[in-house]
Design an enzyme around this catalytic site. Structure first.
Site, short mmCIF file in Angstrom:
data_model
loop_
_atom_site.label_atom_id
_atom_site.label_comp_id
_atom_site.label_asym_id
_atom_site.label_seq_id
_atom_site.Cartn_x
_atom_site.Cartn_y
_atom_site.Cartn_z
CB CYS A 1 -0.99 0.18 1.12
SG CYS A 1 -2.19 -1.15 1.36
CG ASN B 1 2.27 1.53 3.96
OD1 ASN B 1 3.30 2.05 3.81
ND2 ASN B 1 1.91 0.38 3.65
N GLY B 2 0.87 -0.39 6.15
CA GLY B 2 1.55 -1.39 7.12
C GLY B 2 0.35 -2.31 7.51
N GLY C 1 0.30 -0.79 -4.94
CA GLY C 1 -1.06 -1.15 -4.80
C GLY C 1 -1.78 -0.88 -5.90
CE1 TYR D 1 8.72 -7.45 -6.59
CE2 TYR D 1 7.34 -6.95 -4.40
CZ TYR D 1 7.71 -7.05 -6.12
OH TYR D 1 6.65 -7.25 -6.65
#
Ligand code: AMP
Length: 456
Positions: free
Chosen positions: A2, A102-103, A28, A244
Site C-alpha cells: 500500500c 500503510n502497514g 497497490g 523489491y
C-alpha cells in the site's frame, strides 16, 4: 504494502494527491481513494481499480479543498472487496475524520474482538477500521489526545495520515518499519508520502523523513508541529522495501533504492561469483543488482531478456505445445546474445521459485551453455507480518529446501543467494533492519506463526 499520501495547505490538494498516488501505483493496484477537506466538510471518492482509471478530471474537480489524504491498496488474498478501499471515513462525537494506513497491525484480532465484545460493529476486514473505532470510542476530549490514546492500543507496522475538517495528523510507528517522508509544495503547502518518488511528480521538494515514533500535526497558518509520541523508539526499517518493493528513484531514510540494489549486486558477486560470459537481469526487478554484479565481476552486462509491458490478464488456455505461456508472454530471450554463452541471471528475490524455474528453462532453450542463477537477497524462509505480501511458509520454497535442492528444482547450473550479513552491509550496517522474511525474528510482539498480512 500500500501507499499513503497526505497533502495540507495546497490550492488543489486532490490533484497533488492524485499525482502522488499515480507515482506510487506499484505499491497497490487493487483500489484507490482520495478524501478532501475544505475546512467545513470532508468529501471522499474511492473505488476499485488503478489510479488513472478511477480518477477523471471531473472527479478531481469535485474533490475541493486544501487538505487531502489518499491511498493505494494492494490486494491480499481474501480481501478484494470494494468496501476494503481507503480512506476510511467516519462521523463521530467530535465531527468527521478520514484515515489512511500503510502497514499491518499485528494485534488486529485482539483489538477487534475487544471492540466487538463492547458492541462495535465492523463493515470491512481492514485493520484501519480498528483505528477509527479506537479514536471514536476514546474518552479523551480532543482529537489529538484520542489519537494518542489509540496509539497505545495498536501494535505493528503503520504509517498513518488522519484528516479532520481542519487538521491533518501524520504518524510513523516507533519501529519506522514502513517509509514515510515530508515534502514542501511550491505554493507553500506540505505533503507526506510513502515514497519520495511521489514528490517529483507532485512538484514537491523533499524536506526530511518522518522519524520513527513521530507525529506531525498540520494546522492552517502554522508550521507543522512535531511531537515524539513514543519514548521506546526501536528503528527497524524494512529491508524488503529496498530489495523489491520501493521504486528505484525513491530515497528511503537517506538511502537511494537503486543504489542499495546496486550494492547488493556487488556484494553478491563477492559472496557467490560465477565464471560466466554475460550477466543478465530478470527485467525489471533484477536490473540494478545485475548491474552491480556485472561491474564487480568485470563481465559484460546485457539486457538479454526483453519484457513485454502490455501483458494484462489472459483467459486463453495455453496449448500443450506452448509451455510456460505466462512467462513467455511477459519475457522473451534475445537468442542472438545468449546462444552458446555461460550466463549469470540475477533477480532481486526468490519466493516460490516459479519465475526462476521458467526463466532458467527459457535461457537453456535459447541456447545458453550454462545458467547460473543469483539472487540479490537472502533465502526467504518466513512470511512477513509487517505488511509485505509473502505467501504461507509452505509455499516459500526456501523454507523447506536447501540451496542445492532449490537449484535442482529450478534446473540451474548453480544457484547463489546473498547472505543476511551481506544484505545488512549493502544497506548500511549501522541500522537494525526488519529482516523477518529471512530470519523470522519479530521485534514488535507476536510469533512467526501468526496469520500473514491481511491488510497492508
Ligand atoms: P517466485 O516466482 O514466486 O519465486 O517470485 C519471484 C519474483 O517475484 C521475483 O522476480 C521478485 O521480483 C518478485 N517478488 C518478490 N517479492 C514479491 C512480492 N511480495 N509480491 C510480488 N512479487 C514479488
Amino acid at each position: 504494502m500500500c501507499a499513503i499520501v497526505g497533502v495540507f495547505g495546497a490550492k488543489k490538494a486532490s490533484t497533488v494527491a492524485y499525482y502522488a498516488l499515480f507515482s506510487m501505483q506499484h505499491r497497490g493496484q487493487e483500489a484507490t481513494g482520495i478524501s478532501v477537506s475544505n475546512g467545513e466538510k470532508i468529501t471522499i471518492y474511492k473505488k476499485r481499480g488503478m489510479v488513472n482509471d478511477v480518477f477523471s478530471q471531473e472527479t478531481l474537480n469535485s474533490l475541493e479543498g486544501s487538505c487531502a489524504v489518499g491511498h493505494n491498496r494492494y490486494s491480499t488474498a481474501g480481501s478484494a472487496s470494494a468496501g476494503d478501499a481507503q480512506p476510511v471515513f467516519a462521523k463521530y462525537k467530535l465531527g468527521e475524520i478520514s484515515v489512511v494506513h500503510n502497514g499491518n497491525l499485528i494485534n488486529k484480532q485482539e483489538v477487534r474482538d475487544e471492540l466487538i465484545s463492547n458492541g462495535a460493529i465492523f463493515q470491512t476486514d481492514m485493520d484501519t477500521e480498528n483505528i477509527i473505532h479506537l479514536i471514536a470510542k476514546s474518552q479523551k476530549k480532543s482529537l489529538v489526545n484520542r489519537i494518542k490514546d489509540m496509539l497505545t492500543k495498536i501494535e505493528g507496522a503503520y504509517c498513518l495520515a488522519i484528516q479532520s475538517r481542519k487538521k491533518m495528523f501524520v504518524i510513523r510507528d516507533r519501529f519506522g518499519i514502513r517509509p514515510l517522508s515530508l515534502g514542501k509544495l511550491k505554493d507553500g503547502g506540505y505533503m507526506v508520502s510513502s515514497e519520495t518518488c511521489a514528490f517529483n511528480l507532485s512538484g514537491a521538494t523533499f524536506v526530511r523523513d518522518i522519524k520513527p515514533g513521530e507525529m506531525l500535526t498540520f494546522e492552517e497558518g502554522k508550521e507543522p508541529k512535531s511531537e515524539m509520541v513514543f519514548d521506546n523508539i526501536d528503528f527497524h526499517p524494512c529491508a524488503f522495501e529496498y530489495i523489491y518493493f520501493s521504486r528505484p528513484d525513491s530515497i528511503i531514510d537517506g538511502t537511494n533504492v537503486y543504489q542499495a540494489r546496486l550494492e547488493t549486486g556487488k556484494r553478491l558477486a563477492k559472496e557467490t561469483p560465477a565464471d560466466v560470459d554475460l550477466v543478465l537481469p530478470v527485467p525489471d526487478s533484477g536490473v540494478a543488482a545485475a548491474r552491480g554484479y556485472a561491474e564487480a565481476l568485470g563481465v559484460p552486462f546485457e539486457m538479454g531478456i526483453v519484457r513485454n509491458h502490455y501483458v494484462g490478464r489472459t483467459f486463453i488456455e495455453p496449448t500443450q505445445s506452448i509451455r510456460d505461456i505466462k512467462v513467455k508472454m511477459k519475457l522473451s530471450p534475445i537468442q542472438h546474445l545468449i546462444e552458446g554463452k555461460r550466463v549469470a541471471i540475477i533477480d532481486d528475490s526468490l519466493v516460490r521459485g516459479t519465475t526462476s524455474k521458467q526463466i532458467v528453462r527459457m535461457l537453456l532453450e535459447a541456447g545458453a551453455k550454462e545458467v547460473h542463477m543469483r539472487i540479490a537477497a537472502p533465502e526467504i524462509k518466513y512470511p512477513c507480518r509487517y505488511g509485505i505480501d509473502t505467501p504461507t511458509e509452505e509455499e516459500l520454497i526456501s523454507s523447506s529446501h536447501t540451496v542445492e535442492e532449490v537449484r535442482e528444482i529450478i534446473g540451474a547450473t548453480s544457484l547463489g543467494f546473498l547472505s543476511i550479513e551481506g544484505l545488512k552491509e549493502s544497506l548500511g550496517k549501522e541500522r537494525n533492519y526488519s529482516l523477518v522474511s529471512f530470519d523470522g525474528k519479530y521485534f514488535a510482539g507476536g510469533s512467526k506463526n501468526s496469520p500473514s498480512c491481511g491488510d497492508s
